[in-house]
Design an enzyme around this catalytic site. Structure first.
Site, PDB file in Angstrom:
ATOM      1  N   ALA A 283       2.267  13.638   2.482  1.00 33.27           N
ATOM      2  CA  ALA A 283       2.602  14.819   1.689  1.00 33.27           C
ATOM      3  C   ALA A 283       1.340  15.468   1.128  1.00 33.27           C
ATOM      4  CB  ALA A 283       3.570  14.448   0.572  1.00 33.27           C
TER       5      ALA A 283
ATOM      6  N   SER B  41       5.253  -0.762   4.583  1.00 35.37           N
ATOM      7  CA  SER B  41       4.017  -0.144   4.098  1.00 35.37           C
ATOM      8  C   SER B  41       2.840  -0.625   4.934  1.00 35.37           C
ATOM      9  CB  SER B  41       3.773  -0.500   2.629  1.00 35.37           C
ATOM     10  OG  SER B  41       4.767   0.063   1.805  1.00 35.37           O
TER      11      SER B  41
ATOM     12  N   HIS C  64      -3.581   2.976  -3.232  1.00 36.15           N
ATOM     13  CA  HIS C  64      -3.525   4.270  -3.912  1.00 36.15           C
ATOM     14  C   HIS C  64      -4.965   4.772  -4.068  1.00 36.15           C
ATOM     15  CE1 HIS C  64       0.402   2.617  -5.839  1.00 36.15           C
ATOM     16  NE2 HIS C  64       0.569   2.986  -4.583  1.00 36.15           N
TER      17      HIS C  64
ATOM     18  N   THR D 148       4.156   4.951   4.444  1.00 35.61           N
ATOM     19  CA  THR D 148       5.438   4.331   4.775  1.00 35.61           C
ATOM     20  C   THR D 148       5.847   4.641   6.212  1.00 35.61           C
ATOM     21  OG1 THR D 148       6.168   4.506   2.476  1.00 35.61           O
ATOM     22  CG2 THR D 148       7.869   4.177   4.137  1.00 35.61           C
TER      23      THR D 148
ATOM     24  N   PHE E 249      -2.265  -4.918  -0.996  1.00 37.02           N
ATOM     25  CA  PHE E 249      -3.084  -5.270   0.159  1.00 37.02           C
ATOM     26  C   PHE E 249      -4.293  -6.074  -0.328  1.00 37.02           C
ATOM     27  CE2 PHE E 249      -0.915  -1.255   0.767  1.00 37.02           C
ATOM     28  CZ  PHE E 249      -0.273  -1.434   1.978  1.00 37.02           C
TER      29      PHE E 249
ATOM     30  N   CYS F  53      -1.932   3.839   1.422  1.00 38.75           N
ATOM     31  CA  CYS F  53      -0.644   3.198   1.672  1.00 38.75           C
ATOM     32  C   CYS F  53       0.342   4.253   2.161  1.00 38.75           C
ATOM     33  CB  CYS F  53      -0.131   2.533   0.396  1.00 38.75           C
ATOM     34  SG  CYS F  53       1.485   1.739   0.602  1.00 38.75           S
TER      35      CYS F  53
ATOM     36  N   THR G 280     -18.229  -5.795  -1.534  1.00 44.66           N
ATOM     37  CA  THR G 280     -18.921  -6.141  -2.777  1.00 44.66           C
ATOM     38  C   THR G 280     -20.043  -5.140  -3.002  1.00 44.66           C
ATOM     39  OG1 THR G 280     -18.429  -8.491  -2.492  1.00 44.66           O
ATOM     40  CG2 THR G 280     -20.224  -7.923  -3.984  1.00 44.66           C
TER      41      THR G 280
END
Length: 207
Positions: A68, A41, A106, A50, A2, A48, A151
């Site tokens: 999960a 995704s 992640h 699914t 991404f 991220c 930033t």
């Protein structure tokens, strides 16, 4: 992958437990239903996830994702309830404009908002990063907060600040934050690899 450029704000419609360590979340969005396929995704506030189902209800697209135990424990996803607003971004395609920076989706941990200063239409926000992640945050470097590429303005120990322009406050959920709120934090991928290389380099290689 991404870029940290949010393209929609979704609304959680439902959270349903599917097992002791699994929840299914259904999120409404403004994306074209035809563009969402099972297995796609989507970054949801920087996480991220699914797509496992999608459809249209009352003229608005929805999609479902499963979260999960690890996701529920390490991110804000475990705190979401019906009505929660989440930043959304579709996965990067080859040839797309890289407007932010490379983001994996992640989440590394949670950063806590410790101060907010509203400056007219802008806002300065100061966050505290988990100690193990603080070394990856550098002045003028990139950081992803709740899925938004930003930033870094200043760094002081494990605290760092970012300046949010009016556009960012309008098109993301960051404007909703108040001191004490946690956000998903992903440190810059290049900073992580640079630190790892520095740790493993021999004295001769480091020269």
């Amino acid at each position: 992958m991404f870029t940290g450029i949010v393209t929609d704000i979704g609304t959680v419609l439902a959270v349903a437990p599917r097992a002791d360590d699994l929840r299914r979340l259904t999120i409404a969005c403004s994306y074209d239903r035809a563009s969402i396929v099972d297995g796609a995704s989507i970054a949801c506030s920087g996480t991220c996830l699914t797509v496992v189902a999608a459809g249209v209800e009352q003229g608005r697209t929805w999609f479902s994702v499963d979260a999960a135990a690890e996701t529920l424990r390490l991110t804000t996803v475990g705190r979401w309830t019906a009505g929660s607003r989440v930043n959304l971004e579709r996965a990067l395609k080859i040839g797309d404009e890289l407007g932010g920076h490379l983001v994996t989706g992640h989440v590394d941990g949670l950063a806590d908002l410790i101060a907010r200063e509203d400056l007219g239409e802008m806002a300065k926000m100061t966050f505290r990063a988990p100690t193990p992640l603080a070394r990856f945050v550098a002045t003028k470097g990139s950081v992803t907060l709740a899925g938004v590429s930003l930033t870094v303005n200043e760094v002081d120990g494990d605290a760092f600040s970012v300046l949010l322009i009016p556009h960012t406050l309008q098109v993301t959920t960051l404007g909703d934050l108040a001191p004490g709120d946690p956000v998903n934090l992903e440190v810059d991928l290049m900073a992580r690899y640079a630190a790892r290389l520095a740790e493993t380099a021999s004295p001769a290689e480091a020269v």
